[in-house]
Scaffold this active site. Structure first.
Site, PDB file in Angstrom:
ATOM      1  N   LYS A  35      43.037  31.991  27.812  1.00 39.78           N
ATOM      2  CA  LYS A  35      42.971  33.247  27.080  1.00 39.78           C
ATOM      3  C   LYS A  35      44.217  33.483  26.234  1.00 39.78           C
ATOM      4  CE  LYS A  35      39.965  35.852  30.232  1.00 39.78           C
ATOM      5  NZ  LYS A  35      39.884  37.031  31.112  1.00 39.78           N
ATOM      6  N   CYS A  45      34.676  48.457  62.325  1.00 44.05           N
ATOM      7  CA  CYS A  45      33.518  48.577  63.214  1.00 44.05           C
ATOM      8  C   CYS A  45      32.242  48.878  62.436  1.00 44.05           C
ATOM      9  CB  CYS A  45      33.768  49.666  64.265  1.00 44.05           C
ATOM     10  SG  CYS A  45      34.924  49.140  65.550  1.00 44.05           S
TER      11      CYS A  45
END
Length: 911
Positions: free
Chosen positions: A406, A510
């Site tokens: 780029k 969790c």
């Protein structure tokens, strides 16, 4: 172009514009009249955004003049005297092969105008605006007028007498999980208190219900108007005759259309864009003559935006009353106008986006002549290569550049716009690992830094570098139709500052592991599975094979993490090491059984379906060969264990890990012994870690993510997501919108003018926040620091003109004499260099570099020319901001000289 390539080019657009809007845009023909700076910006944005308008016609009767070269980036000196539209046609057509681009070099009449659904006028006289506006209004043609005059701009829209806006704010529809619904008149809906996040519904919103069990009448009821009661509940219609609510359900906002009526008026709107007299005052006094001045003869060549003269010498365009062409203003209004044009084409949504501003900044710098003078330079760095998805917003890149770096392509492109620019391309990430490249000497040679980075951590790090080296920084970012700019000036303003928790909240472990209730949870779980199975374990195996100290170092990670790492290594090199393709298929089959059957059965054993927790939770062998192998795989029997405990909260998980410490220590010793017995001299045991890549369909990464996520979603009765939505979420896609990017880059350049002019009044600078979906544009004053600001430090030269390096005793004495402060402690990172409460008298005679080596037990890298030492002192123990000691260990003649070049070096990402 192949269909797959076309999908890649359009994919990010679909995260911004919905399918229906894209279809309607595909039938739109757009006329843009005027191909000076503003007209070109609008045309570029309309074509670039990949909205697939059917055609764009650019019109201009005028010829290229010298002044056009400072704001129209596709014009060159060779184009002087030729028609502006014809000179621009080829370059614009190359931006998007799906949009037909044509040029018209003559005047337009009513027959010509009637061919278009949208007409845009720039640089046009009032008489023409009124004539064309009246014709467009009577023929239901969407009409937009825009122009710029120095620091001011004109914007006018007429979308007809009955224009439907399907989305009035551009935000993603609000949704929430349902905890319960009462049988009352009105019924009360209570949302889950997910991560203590308040419900975002507001009075008067309409919502649809889905996935409700029990009170199923609501699932097919249609949009219902709500009234908010508190942070987690709202009232709806009469539910007293509905079935009893059981569980589940999602409430989702339904956007309501709004009809706007535009009328024919005799006056148009003039809109100032800088928001405040002080900003105009800061910029306009310099523009007070009507002459072209060669840059080399200007009294202060850094003051004004530049263009090119007839003999190739950079010029300064100076005009009366600020009516010169400001490149930054053209860029900003090019975005505003394009953004106004987009609603005329249909419904759209705007998800979150981080900026791809680098290309726009470089283009602006080329047009204003930044880095084009003697001794000037721009350094651009980006480590990425060009991908097809980049082409939908970065006009410096083209299809032929795919695969190239780029930074190199960007540097080449802007050199074509302004051959006099001095620009250097790097391919480095700006991070601690490259500090041997971007040293104190490197930053000392800069006049400033512009940040166009795509993540907060990188911005925070670069900000710290600028503060440490006392360099100004321009920073900008976008979030769909929202955007912000920030200017950081040493000793004047506050900095970008440390990363905050204002972004997306992390999903509790969790929730991911055992209790997902949204598709985002299962997609994140699938990403974690990918990283663990195909990247982290492979890296750990290679480290084990190459580093004899790997096992001992892993022990230092903590017992829980060490067990997980070493178990993965042993499984990969021992019992799970495949000998052939059939072994790979068998492994996959057993993984499926473990993840989607055994784990779920164990969870149901520990938490039966009727149990409620405290919080509610809702290139390969062909298919026939794989099927044959799968039929022969022996899947071990599984029986849920009553002894297994499953944590419901992260706190419970932490407590379980503490209880397992002794068990983990035993496991670690066993694993260490097993691993030592493996005979792994053959190089074939090395593995190939996979970096997740969402855009390469040949690597099957997204196929795995989609399949893994949707299988888990089915386990938990969560609606699945198609590949398109999964790619957006799991790929963490942040689609850049060319129009928003252009606006932010323009606003950053307005602040750049002030930095180059050397303004030292904080009232001259503006941080800006824009949200065009709600017509929100707010420039705000910058904030200054307190008694000790982040720009303060105690700069200490450790060695002068060949003398011996300063000792700790001499450092303490110098701080006492120069600053009247008594140091009580010195810290370098986590190491304590000195404390008056400890027996550190033996360290007083050590040089500072020897002291750091002694305390940290490591060498100081050769490239590290400055040490940042944190200290405490008796005089102000309660001071929240304590200036650090910045200790330069090199020779004063070589390290501390003042470098005053006409140089601005740019550190940016071109994502």
């Amino acid at each position: 172009m192949k269909q797959g390539e076309a999908e890649s080019r359009r994919s990010e657009t679909r995260y911004v514009i919905d399918h229906d809007a894209m279809r309607r845009m595909g039938r739109a023909d757009v006329l843009i009249a005027g191909m000076r700076g503003l007209g070109m910006e609008i045309a570029k944005n309309v074509i670039l955004v990949r909205f697939r308008v059917r055609s764009v016609t650019i019109q201009d009767e005028g010829v290229v003049e010298w002044r056009d070269l400072s704001s129209q980036f596709y014009l060159k000196e060779a184009d002087l005297g030729q028609n502006r539209a014809l000179c621009s046609e080829k370059q614009l057509a190359g931006l998007n092969v799906y949009v037909r681009v044509s040029a018209w070099a003559n005047k337009f009449d009513e027959d010509f105008l009637s061919k278009f659904q949208v007409v845009v006028l720039t640089n046009s006289p009032l008489e023409e605006q009124l004539r064309v506006g009246a014709f467009c209004h009577s023929n239901n043609i969407k009409f937009i007028v825009a122009d710029t005059r120095g620091l001011c701009g004109q914007l006018f829209c007429d979308f007809g007498e009955s224009f439907e806006v399907r989305d009035t704010n551009g935000e993603t529809p609000v949704s929430a999980m349902i905890a319960r619904i009462s049988k009352n008149n009105p019924g009360i809906v209570t949302c889950t208190d997910e991560e203590s996040r308040r419900c975002e519904f507001t009075d008067g919103m309409f919502v649809n219900f889905s996935e409700i069990q029990g009170m199923t009448e609501l699932n097919n009821y249609g949009p219902i108007e709500i009234k908010v009661r508190d942070n987690h509940s709202f009232s709806i219609c009469d539910t007293s005759n509905f079935s009893e609510y059981v569980k589940g359900g999602v409430a989702t906002e339904v956007k309501q259309p709004e009809i706007l009526s535009f009328f024919v008026g005799s006056s148009l709107v003039l809109a100032g864009i800088v928001g405040g007299g002080s900003e105009c005052t800061a910029l306009s006094p310099t523009f007070n003559t009507t002459t072209e001045v060669p840059l080399s003869k200007a009294p202060n060549p850094q003051l004004l935006p530049g263009c090119r003269s007839k003999n190739g010498c950079p010029l300064l365009r100076v005009c009366v009353h600020g009516v010169c062409v400001f490149t930054a203003v053209c860029v900003h209004f090019g975005w505003v106008k394009c953004r106004a044009l987009i609603p005329s084409m249909g419904h759209h949504t705007w998800p979150h986006v981080w900026p791809s501003i680098g290309c726009e900044l470089l283009k602006n710098f080329a047009l204003i002549g930044l880095g084009a003078g003697e001794g000037g330079n721009i350094t651009v760095t980006d480590m990425d290569s060009i991908e097809r998805s980049n082409l939908n917003r970065q006009f410096l890149f083209h299809s032929k550049d795919i695969g190239r770096l780029k930074s190199e392509v960007a540097a080449e492109s802007v050199k074509e716009m302004n051959p006099y620019m001095n620009i250097t391309a790097h391919q480095n990430r700006v991070c601690p690992e490259t500090e041997e490249v971007y040293t104190h000497s490197f930053y000392s040679s800069l006049d400033g830094v512009a940040a166009a980075l795509d993540n907060v951590d990188a911005r925070v790090y670069l900000d710290q570098c600028c503060v440490r080296n006392k360099k100004p920084m321009l920073e900008g970012g976008t979030l769909g139709s929202k955007g912000h700019t920030l200017v950081v000036v040493p000793h004047l303003t506050k900095s970008y500052g440390p990363s905050t928790s204002g972004g997306q909240k992390a999903i509790p472990i969790c929730t991911l592991k055992n209790f997902p209730h949204r598709i985002e949870h299962t997609l994140q779980w699938a990403r974690d599975q990918f990283e663990g199975l195909f990247k982290q374990t492979a890296e750990n195996v290679n480290n084990f094979l190459s580093d004899p100290t790997f096992v001992d170092r892993t022990f230092a990670c903590g017992d829980v993490e060490a067990v997980e790492i070493l178990e993965g290594v042993y499984r990969s090199l021992g019992e799970e090491w495949p000998q052939n393709w059939a072994d790979c298929v068998s492994w996959a089959r057993r993984q499926w059984e473990t993840l989607y059957n055994n784990h779920i059965r164990q969870l149901l054993h520990c938490f039966p379906p009727d149990q409620v927790t405290q919080r509610p939770v809702s290139g390969l062998p062909n298919r026939a060969d794989i099927q044959s192998i799968l039929q022969g795989v022996k899947v071990p029997e599984f029986t849920p264990k009553s002894s297994v405990k499953i944590a419901v909260t992260d706190q419970e998980l932490k407590e379980e890990n503490e209880e397992r410490k002794e068990e983990d220590k035993v496991k670690l010793e066993m694993l260490k012994e097993k691993l030592s017995k493996l005979l792994l001299k053959d190089q074939s045991f090395w593995m190939h870690p996979q970096e997740f890549e969402k855009d390469d369909d040949s690597n099957f990464h997204m196929d795995y993510i989609v399949a893994a996520s949707n299988l888990r979603a089915e386990n938990y009765d969560i609606p699945t997501a198609d590949r398109h939505k999964s790619k957006l979420i799991a790929g963490r896609i942040i689609p850049a919108i060319a129009t928003t990017t252009a606006a932010i880059a323009g606003l950053m350049c307005l602040e750049l003018y002030k930095l180059v002019q050397g303004h030292q009044k904080i009232t001259s600078y503006r941080n800006t926040y824009i949200y065009l979906a709600n017509q929100y544009f707010v420039p705000v004053s910058c904030l200054s620091g307190r008694r000790y600001s982040l720009w303060d430090d105690f700069l200490v030269q450790g060695r002068r003109e060949g003398q011996k390096e300063m000792t700790l005793e001499e450092l303490l004495k110098q701080i006492q004499e120069n600053h009247k402060l008594s140091i009580t402690g010195l810290y370098y990172g986590t190491a304590i260099l000195y404390s008056d409460l400890s027996a550190h008298t033996d360290r007083l005679k050590l040089s500072i570099t020897d002291l750091v080596r002694t305390a940290t037990k490591r060498e100081i890298p050769d490239h590290q020319q400055m040490l940042e030492i944190v200290h405490s002192f008796e005089e102000d123990e309660d001071c929240q901001t304590v200036p650090p000691i910045r200790y330069c260990s090199g020779d004063a003649g070589s390290q501390m000289s003042t470098i005053n070049l006409s140089l601005l070096t740019l550190i940016l990402g071109l994502c």
